[in-house]
Write an enzyme that holds these catalytic residues in place. Structure first.
Site, PDB file in Angstrom:
ATOM      1  N   ASP A 121      35.620  27.097  32.571  1.00  0.00           N
ATOM      2  CA  ASP A 121      34.852  25.469  33.097  1.00  0.00           C
ATOM      3  C   ASP A 121      35.958  25.909  35.148  1.00  0.00           C
ATOM      4  OD1 ASP A 121      37.388  24.899  32.456  1.00  0.00           O
ATOM      5  OD2 ASP A 121      37.300  22.398  33.474  1.00  0.00           O
ATOM      6  N   TYR A 141      44.274  31.799  37.970  1.00  0.00           N
ATOM      7  CA  TYR A 141      45.226  31.975  37.314  1.00  0.00           C
ATOM      8  C   TYR A 141      45.802  33.540  37.171  1.00  0.00           C
ATOM      9  CZ  TYR A 141      44.235  27.448  33.991  1.00  0.00           C
ATOM     10  OH  TYR A 141      43.646  26.916  33.538  1.00  0.00           O
TER      11      TYR A 141
END
Length: 442
Positions: free
Chosen positions: A170, A265
């Site tokens: 997600d 990330y």
């Protein structure tokens, strides 16, 4: 219209009420006749299950609801398994984060040594769910967003190559919601994105509106100044400081390659020194979650169960829950919706390992995903992805072969770890911490 039977595997998760609310909200688009929960922790699941029974009775009493710890009862007669398990729960996540930090290395749930440790615990758990589904409901699909998705996806590709499991994440949804807000769009679905990479390790190469206009210049201008921070973050109750920092740091990740827009990330791999410097070794993200989300969701569920009513409760739909309903609909109704999934590369990224599990746009229908062609990717991304996919493959090989050496190699190869000696010290601590969860390595 056919009504579907859905099993949520990980019924005791703090994310489960959000999924239930999303399913109840979408019964017109995705009708359900039965909803079941499965978990191996009966006590946790019961707290969530009792509250969800109230929610379902209030909003859709015709839906048959149950929860169980018995695999046969859970997995029999279902069309979809929505799986989000956390093997070892939050206390093990806390160790995943704190052990690397002790050695000055990024301590993060899915990146670096912490993600590798979590992967070693998750592989067996997810394979077990796949096997139950194939035994009791061989025609069902599993929509899996158990982390770390990259390692789990590589494990299912290697060991269950014919299973009907779709691995999803997600995080791109969360980033795209922010992009839509930056652009002043109503919904991220007004954008068509091109994206490539590995899970938690990717780049947007093209974003257009429905008329085909290029939206990248406006987005790049914002990200160069603010990262993915949007104005609502400044006074929001919902964005924790650690997340705000992650969205802001995207500005520095973007500066490395201004032709693409990055997944947040990447900060852990490209700026590990910064991440460690800004980490509290005593109080990590796991502690934030246990003291925040965990207490809140379980507290709300207990109140709902005691009162027998959800009036005044503050449970809300999670962004990732909407994504999973879209995916189930795409399979059920052959919608051919374009979605980001983690799939075998098989030439989609033409200059990259064909056996790698890549995260790319796919058209999803009743036979599963049709991956889109990405073509060649630039040298910078290719180099990073080659290193990271090698880490993921070594972890899965280490699990399959019970190999200490391969796990040491995986941690050494992670871009977050400075040397083989540091990797070994972290690995030895992780082995001691995970003795109840990992295969015994030799």
């Amino acid at each position: 219209m056919k009504k579907y039977s859905v099993l949520v595997a990980g019924g005791g998760s703090t994310f489960t009420p959000g999924i239930v609310l999303m399913l109840l909200d979408n019964l017109d688009k995705f009708p359900i006749k039965e909803l079941k929960f499965y978990d191996n922790d009966a006590a946790r699941q019961e707290t969530i299950g009792k509250a969800c029974a109230v929610l379902i009775k209030e909003r859709a009493p015709e839906v048959v609801f149950s929860y169980t710890t018995d695999p046969r009862e859970a997995f029999s007669g279902v069309d979809f398994v929505m799986a989000h398990i956390r093997v070892g729960k939050y206390p093990m996540r806390e160790l995943d984060e704190k052990i690397p930090l002790k050695y000055g290395v990024v301590g993060q749930e899915t990146c670096g040594p912490g993600g590798i440790a979590y992967g070693m615990r998750s592989i067996g758990g997810v394979l077990e769910l796949v096997d139950y589904m194939e035994k009791y409901s061989p025609n069902a699909w599993m929509l899996n967003y158990s982390n770390p998705a990259a390692i789990v996806a590589e494990a299912t590709r290697s060991m269950r190559p014919n299973s009907k499991i779709l691995n999803i994440c997600d995080m791109p949804v969360g980033i795209e919601v922010r992009m839509a807000e930056i652009l002043g769009l109503e919904s991220r679905k007004e954008m068509t994105v091109k994206y490539y990479g590995l899970n938690h390790f990717g780049w947007y190469s093209d974003i257009r509106d429905q008329a085909g206009n290029d939206l990248m210049p406006k987005l790049k201008e914002h990200v160069a100044k603010y990262g993915y921070v949007v104005h609502k973050d400044i006074d929001s109750q919902h964005v924790e400081p650690s997340w705000n920092d992650t969205f802001a740091k995207a500005k520095d990740v973007f500066a490395l390659d201004t032709n693409t827009l990055p997944n947040t990330y990447l900060k852990y791999y490209l700026f590990p020194d910064y991440v460690v410097e800004h980490s509290d070794k005593e109080y990590t993200r796991a502690n934030e979650v246990m003291d925040g989300r965990e207490k809140h969701v379980f507290g709300e569920c207990r109140k709902i169960a005691e009162k027998g009513s959800s009036a005044g409760a503050s449970l809300h739909i999670d962004e990732h829950a909407s994504y999973i309903v879209d995916l189930a609909r795409a399979i059920a109704y052959n919608t051919k919706e374009r979605m980001l999934l983690i799939v075998p590369n098989q030439g989609s990224v033409s200059n990259f390992d064909p056996t790698a599990m890549v995260e790319i746009p796919c058209l999803v229908g009743n036979t599963g995903p049709e991956p889109m062609q990405i073509g060649k990717i630039p040298q910078f991304q290719l180099g990073l992805m080659n290193q990271q996919v090698a880490v993921e493959k070594l972890v899965v090989e280490a699990w399959m072969e019970k190999s200490y050496t391969k796990l040491w190699q995986a941690i050494t190869l992670s871009k977050t770890v400075p040397s083989a000696s540091v990797a070994k010290a972290i690995l030895d601590d992780l082995i001691a911490a995970n003795k109840d969860y990992w295969p015994e390595l030799n």
